[in-house]
Scaffold this motif. Structure first.
Motif, PDB file in Angstrom:
ATOM      1  N   ASP A   8       0.784  -1.192  -0.102  1.00 51.09           N
ATOM      2  CA  ASP A   8       0.058  -0.053   0.089  1.00 51.09           C
ATOM      3  C   ASP A   8       0.820   1.199  -0.019  1.00 51.09           C
ATOM      4  O   ASP A   8       0.262   2.416  -0.061  1.00 51.09           O
ATOM      5  N   GLY A   9       2.131   1.232   0.021  1.00 51.26           N
ATOM      6  CA  GLY A   9       3.011   2.055   0.013  1.00 51.26           C
ATOM      7  C   GLY A   9       3.623   2.949   1.452  1.00 51.26           C
ATOM      8  O   GLY A   9       3.960   3.905   1.663  1.00 51.26           O
ATOM      9  N   HIS A  10       2.724   2.416   2.449  1.00 49.31           N
ATOM     10  CA  HIS A  10       3.074   2.842   3.757  1.00 49.31           C
ATOM     11  C   HIS A  10       3.820   2.010   4.530  1.00 49.31           C
ATOM     12  O   HIS A  10       4.251   0.728   4.067  1.00 49.31           O
ATOM     13  N   SER A  11       4.695   2.522   5.489  1.00 45.75           N
ATOM     14  CA  SER A  11       5.652   1.878   6.286  1.00 45.75           C
ATOM     15  C   SER A  11       5.269   1.534   7.395  1.00 45.75           C
ATOM     16  O   SER A  11       4.307   2.096   8.229  1.00 45.75           O
ATOM     17  N   TYR A  12       5.588   0.202   7.977  1.00 47.63           N
ATOM     18  CA  TYR A  12       5.060  -0.458   9.215  1.00 47.63           C
ATOM     19  C   TYR A  12       6.388  -1.039  10.073  1.00 47.63           C
ATOM     20  O   TYR A  12       7.268  -1.282   9.374  1.00 47.63           O
ATOM     21  N   GLU A  13       6.074  -1.258  11.136  1.00 48.47           N
ATOM     22  CA  GLU A  13       7.080  -1.972  12.022  1.00 48.47           C
ATOM     23  C   GLU A  13       7.040  -3.326  11.530  1.00 48.47           C
ATOM     24  O   GLU A  13       5.878  -3.904  11.328  1.00 48.47           O
ATOM     25  N   ARG A  14       8.303  -4.217  11.165  1.00 52.84           N
ATOM     26  CA  ARG A  14       8.073  -5.435  10.439  1.00 52.84           C
ATOM     27  C   ARG A  14       7.297  -6.554  11.326  1.00 52.84           C
ATOM     28  O   ARG A  14       6.306  -7.098  10.757  1.00 52.84           O
ATOM     29  N   SER A  15       7.325  -6.494  12.568  1.00 52.83           N
ATOM     30  CA  SER A  15       6.688  -7.399  13.413  1.00 52.83           C
ATOM     31  C   SER A  15       5.252  -7.352  13.428  1.00 52.83           C
ATOM     32  O   SER A  15       4.327  -8.138  13.409  1.00 52.83           O
ATOM     33  N   ALA A  16       4.923  -5.924  13.517  1.00 53.14           N
ATOM     34  CA  ALA A  16       3.422  -5.557  13.637  1.00 53.14           C
ATOM     35  C   ALA A  16       2.604  -5.790  12.240  1.00 53.14           C
ATOM     36  O   ALA A  16       1.550  -6.521  12.161  1.00 53.14           O
ATOM     37  N   ILE A  17       3.233  -5.613  11.069  1.00 52.79           N
ATOM     38  CA  ILE A  17       2.572  -5.620   9.734  1.00 52.79           C
ATOM     39  C   ILE A  17       2.575  -7.301   9.599  1.00 52.79           C
ATOM     40  O   ILE A  17       1.849  -7.817   8.955  1.00 52.79           O
ATOM     41  N   GLU A  18       3.642  -8.174  10.026  1.00 57.49           N
ATOM     42  CA  GLU A  18       3.825  -9.430   9.795  1.00 57.49           C
ATOM     43  C   GLU A  18       2.461 -10.115  10.528  1.00 57.49           C
ATOM     44  O   GLU A  18       1.996 -11.258  10.044  1.00 57.49           O
ATOM     45  N   ARG A  19       2.250  -9.709  11.660  1.00 61.24           N
ATOM     46  CA  ARG A  19       0.990 -10.082  12.512  1.00 61.24           C
ATOM     47  C   ARG A  19      -0.326  -9.863  11.830  1.00 61.24           C
ATOM     48  O   ARG A  19      -1.129 -10.702  11.862  1.00 61.24           O
ATOM     49  N   TRP A  20      -0.178  -8.799  11.202  1.00 63.45           N
ATOM     50  CA  TRP A  20      -1.799  -8.244  10.456  1.00 63.45           C
ATOM     51  C   TRP A  20      -1.828  -9.053   9.401  1.00 63.45           C
ATOM     52  O   TRP A  20      -2.859  -9.612   9.100  1.00 63.45           O
ATOM     53  N   LEU A  21      -0.841  -9.248   8.684  1.00 64.65           N
ATOM     54  CA  LEU A  21      -0.741 -10.244   7.380  1.00 64.65           C
ATOM     55  C   LEU A  21      -0.947 -11.552   7.537  1.00 64.65           C
ATOM     56  O   LEU A  21      -1.377 -12.250   6.645  1.00 64.65           O
ATOM     57  N   ALA A  22      -0.579 -11.815   8.794  1.00 64.04           N
ATOM     58  CA  ALA A  22      -1.088 -13.536   9.076  1.00 64.04           C
ATOM     59  C   ALA A  22      -2.653 -13.754   8.958  1.00 64.04           C
ATOM     60  O   ALA A  22      -2.849 -15.018   8.790  1.00 64.04           O
ATOM     61  N   THR A  23      -3.252 -12.800   9.220  1.00 61.56           N
ATOM     62  CA  THR A  23      -4.640 -13.034   9.372  1.00 61.56           C
ATOM     63  C   THR A  23      -5.598 -12.194   8.476  1.00 61.56           C
ATOM     64  O   THR A  23      -6.518 -12.508   8.079  1.00 61.56           O
ATOM     65  N   LYS A  24      -4.930 -11.229   7.785  1.00 63.63           N
ATOM     66  CA  LYS A  24      -5.549 -10.346   6.748  1.00 63.63           C
ATOM     67  C   LYS A  24      -4.833 -10.077   5.554  1.00 63.63           C
ATOM     68  O   LYS A  24      -3.566 -10.303   5.423  1.00 63.63           O
ATOM     69  N   SER A  25      -5.506  -9.697   4.395  1.00 62.30           N
ATOM     70  CA  SER A  25      -4.759  -9.334   3.342  1.00 62.30           C
ATOM     71  C   SER A  25      -5.039  -8.010   2.662  1.00 62.30           C
ATOM     72  O   SER A  25      -5.094  -7.678   1.768  1.00 62.30           O
ATOM     73  N   THR A  26      -5.518  -7.020   3.856  1.00 59.31           N
ATOM     74  CA  THR A  26      -5.860  -5.641   3.424  1.00 59.31           C
ATOM     75  C   THR A  26      -4.883  -4.676   4.082  1.00 59.31           C
ATOM     76  O   THR A  26      -3.783  -5.170   5.038  1.00 59.31           O
ATOM     77  N   SER A  27      -4.846  -3.588   3.771  1.00 56.84           N
ATOM     78  CA  SER A  27      -4.000  -2.429   4.165  1.00 56.84           C
ATOM     79  C   SER A  27      -4.575  -2.038   5.598  1.00 56.84           C
ATOM     80  O   SER A  27      -5.860  -1.837   5.493  1.00 56.84           O
ATOM     81  N   PRO A  28      -3.659  -1.935   6.460  1.00 64.13           N
ATOM     82  CA  PRO A  28      -4.278  -1.413   7.955  1.00 64.13           C
ATOM     83  C   PRO A  28      -4.725   0.112   7.975  1.00 64.13           C
ATOM     84  O   PRO A  28      -5.438   0.476   8.369  1.00 64.13           O
ATOM     85  N   MET A  29      -4.149   0.737   6.578  1.00 66.80           N
ATOM     86  CA  MET A  29      -4.156   2.276   6.325  1.00 66.80           C
ATOM     87  C   MET A  29      -5.687   2.454   5.798  1.00 66.80           C
ATOM     88  O   MET A  29      -6.301   3.290   6.133  1.00 66.80           O
ATOM     89  N   THR A  30      -5.905   1.674   4.744  1.00 68.61           N
ATOM     90  CA  THR A  30      -6.906   2.077   3.856  1.00 68.61           C
ATOM     91  C   THR A  30      -8.124   1.079   4.010  1.00 68.61           C
ATOM     92  O   THR A  30      -9.057   1.540   3.468  1.00 68.61           O
ATOM     93  N   GLY A  31      -7.772  -0.026   4.345  1.00 67.92           N
ATOM     94  CA  GLY A  31      -8.774  -1.311   4.382  1.00 67.92           C
ATOM     95  C   GLY A  31      -8.899  -1.964   2.995  1.00 67.92           C
ATOM     96  O   GLY A  31      -9.613  -2.861   2.950  1.00 67.92           O
ATOM     97  N   GLU A  32      -8.265  -1.443   1.984  1.00 74.56           N
ATOM     98  CA  GLU A  32      -8.243  -2.055   0.500  1.00 74.56           C
ATOM     99  C   GLU A  32      -7.446  -3.239   0.627  1.00 74.56           C
ATOM    100  O   GLU A  32      -6.381  -3.359   1.312  1.00 74.56           O
TER     101      GLU A  32
END
Length: 105
Positions: A63-87
């Motif tokens: 999505d072009g946004h920067s995240y802390e690696r461990s946080a976005i990896e946890r997010w992507l373990a259960t979702k395939s959307t952007s935490p910022m836009t929801g897309e």
């Protein structure tokens, strides 16, 4: 009678304001007890939008946004959307943001 009450209220207000100002003038003299000045807040770009904390291992997602690696990896373990836009993200690859990491340090 109203004038007397008004005058008393104004006098009390002035007295309280003088007490407040006197207390404020005493604070600088006790500089040794004053708390240390707060550090500046880091720029918003240095803060992970998921954790709201300063990033130490920033990565860029699709999505072009920067995240802390461990946080976005946890997010992507259960979702395939952007935490910022929801897309939906086009991919779940994460790319190290070396420049951002250097700026943060």
């Amino acid at each position: 009678a109203e004038d007397v009450e008004l005058a008393a209220a104004v006098a009390e207000s002035v007295r309280l304001e003088e007490e407040r100002l006197a207390a404020g003038e005493q604070e600088p003299s006790s500089a040794a007890e004053a708390p240390a000045p707060r550090e500046e807040e880091p720029p918003a770009d240095f803060i992970c939008p998921i954790t709201t904390e300063l990033m130490s291992d920033p990565v860029m997602a699709a999505d072009g946004h920067s995240y802390e690696r461990s946080a976005i990896e946890r997010w992507l373990a259960t979702k395939s959307t952007s935490p910022m836009t929801g897309e939906a993200l086009e991919h779940i690859c994460l790319f190290p943001s070396h420049i951002l990491r250097r700026q943060i340090r």
